[in-house]
Design a protein around this motif. Structure first.
Motif, PDB file in Angstrom:
ATOM      1  N   PRO A   1       0.810  -1.221   0.000  1.00  0.00           N
ATOM      2  CA  PRO A   1       0.000   0.000   0.000  1.00  0.00           C
ATOM      3  C   PRO A   1       0.841   1.268   0.000  1.00  0.00           C
ATOM      4  N   ALA A   2       1.978   1.253   0.694  1.00  0.00           N
ATOM      5  CA  ALA A   2       2.841   2.431   0.722  1.00  0.00           C
ATOM      6  C   ALA A   2       3.442   2.700  -0.657  1.00  0.00           C
ATOM      7  N   VAL A   3       3.908   1.649  -1.325  1.00  0.00           N
ATOM      8  CA  VAL A   3       4.477   1.828  -2.670  1.00  0.00           C
ATOM      9  C   VAL A   3       3.420   2.340  -3.627  1.00  0.00           C
ATOM     10  N   LEU A   4       2.210   1.794  -3.557  1.00  0.00           N
ATOM     11  CA  LEU A   4       1.158   2.234  -4.471  1.00  0.00           C
ATOM     12  C   LEU A   4       0.712   3.661  -4.144  1.00  0.00           C
ATOM     13  N   ALA A   5       0.745   4.048  -2.868  1.00  0.00           N
ATOM     14  CA  ALA A   5       0.416   5.426  -2.508  1.00  0.00           C
ATOM     15  C   ALA A   5       1.445   6.396  -3.099  1.00  0.00           C
ATOM     16  N   LEU A   6       2.716   5.999  -3.124  1.00  0.00           N
ATOM     17  CA  LEU A   6       3.734   6.831  -3.765  1.00  0.00           C
ATOM     18  C   LEU A   6       3.472   6.930  -5.267  1.00  0.00           C
ATOM     19  N   ALA A   7       3.004   5.829  -5.873  1.00  0.00           N
ATOM     20  CA  ALA A   7       2.648   5.869  -7.299  1.00  0.00           C
ATOM     21  C   ALA A   7       1.504   6.832  -7.556  1.00  0.00           C
ATOM     22  N   ALA A   8       0.532   6.880  -6.642  1.00  0.00           N
ATOM     23  CA  ALA A   8      -0.594   7.802  -6.808  1.00  0.00           C
ATOM     24  C   ALA A   8      -0.188   9.242  -6.581  1.00  0.00           C
ATOM     25  N   THR A   9       0.874   9.469  -5.805  1.00  0.00           N
ATOM     26  CA  THR A   9       1.287  10.827  -5.449  1.00  0.00           C
ATOM     27  C   THR A   9       1.811  11.597  -6.655  1.00  0.00           C
ATOM     28  N   VAL A  10       2.554  10.935  -7.527  1.00  0.00           N
ATOM     29  CA  VAL A  10       3.235  11.663  -8.606  1.00  0.00           C
ATOM     30  C   VAL A  10       2.253  12.338  -9.562  1.00  0.00           C
TER      31      VAL A  10
END
Length: 360
Positions: free
Chosen positions: A63-72
């Motif tokens: 979930p943390a990695v995917l949240a970083l993907a959503a951030t960009v």
């Protein structure tokens, strides 16, 4: 005849961050500590243990990695709703290549990460050059990815044979380093790398300007379309990495599992824009937001809450995150945190940053 020297720009006076700014920047971090302390007092035998810490780091890394993907993409003022579908497609593709096609696992991982990058670039092209709203465009491409996922799996699951998956592949997620789960180090490394790009490199400054004031970006010569595509491309790259990690964690190809990560990813990205650098999406804030969600959900689970409390928690947190993000953006526009005797100047970042974010 030599030209006269250019006039020197007076440096901005150093201003101490007001108390309200400190609360906005680090309040979410303090909330994480408060939640951890509260659950430790309520559940002294189960919550403040190494098993709980391992569970947090193992279960919340993806979930943390995917949240970083959503951030960009959010940095550029867009939303990528296809990341959940992309995660599902990436992880079943890894399983298909390793289990059914007998590919060496390093090649399968590289191909999937490269494919995720290409899909992200395609999303950016559809949004910018097709002039389609990012919500609609990525929802459409995500639905197509879900169809491809169903075609690959034929609606079923991809199950390894009796010998299982290569141990080196599953160790990508299951192993430990320095006594801590390896996925936690992936998250930290990715978060720091993204923070360096967004906060310290011209590329990141350009992305922030495109997201906060596209007109100003055009006026100073920043190709807004190109940098928006860059943002979606980076998101696709990170989604590909998350898909590889999910395959190593699940060790089975499930065509519908990716959708479960969509809402947590956006909650983390939007809530993260209220921390560290309030009013602007940032990688460190996203990691802090994921920590708050992880601690809260773990504590709620150990208290024996019903299954329906999880979507209730995520939905309520999403509403709070959007409200706080809007409040921080409005405060930046009005300069509410500036001292009364400070000279008027545009905010250095945020929704109306403009050309001041452009490096010289």
């Amino acid at each position: 005849m030599t030209a006269p020297p250019a006039p020197r720009t007076p440096s901005r006076p150093h201003r101490q961050r007001p108390a309200g700014g400190l609360v906005s920047a680090y309040g979410l971090l303090a909330l994480t500590a408060l939640l951890f302390l509260t659950f430790s007092l309520v559940l002294p035998r189960t919550f403040p243990t190494l098993d709980t810490l391992d569970s947090l780091l193992f279960n919340q890394s993806i979930p943390a990695v995917l949240a970083l993907a959503a951030t960009v993409p959010v940095v550029t003022g867009a939303f990528d709703l296809s990341i959940g579908y992309g995660l599902g497609l990436a992880h079943v593709t890894v399983m298909q290549l390793i289990v059914n096609e007998r590919w060496p696992w390093p090649w399968a991982c590289l191909v999937v990460v490269a494919g995720g990058t290409a899909v992200g670039a395609l999303n950016g092209v559809v949004v910018e050059f097709g002039r389609i709203d990012s919500f609609i465009a990525t929802l459409g491409t995500g639905s197509m990815m879900y169809a491809v996922t169903g075609w690959i799996t034929d609606g079923g699951r991809i199950v390894p044979g009796p010998h299982g998956l290569p141990a080196a592949f599953t160790d990508l997620y299951d192993s430990k380093f320095l006594g801590l789960p390896v996925p936690a180090f992936y998250v930290v490394a990715l978060g720091v790398a993204l923070w360096l790009v967004l906060e310290r490199l011209p590329l990141g400054r350009y992305l922030y300007v495109v997201g906060s004031n596209p007109r100003a970006a055009d006026l100073v010569g920043i190709p807004t379309r190109r940098y928006t595509v860059y943002g979606f491309t980076a998101s696709g790259l990170i989604v590909g990495i998350a898909g590889v990690l999910l395959a190593a964690q699940q060790q089975i190809g499930n065509p519908s599992v990716g959708l479960d990560y969509l809402l947590p990813a956006f909650v983390g990205a939007l809530l993260g824009s209220t921390a560290i650098r309030p009013g602007r999406p940032n990688a460190l804030g996203t990691l802090v937001a994921v920590a708050v969600l992880a601690v809260g959900l773990t504590g709620i689970g150990q208290l024996g809450a019903a299954f329906w409390t999880i979507p209730l928690f995520y939905g309520g947190t999403l509403l709070v995150a959007v409200g706080l993000a809007g409040y921080d953006a409005r405060r930046l526009r009005t300069g509410a945190d500036a001292p009364r005797d400070a000279p008027a100047e545009p905010p250095p970042s945020g929704r109306d940053a403009g050309a001041s974010d452009v490096p010289p």
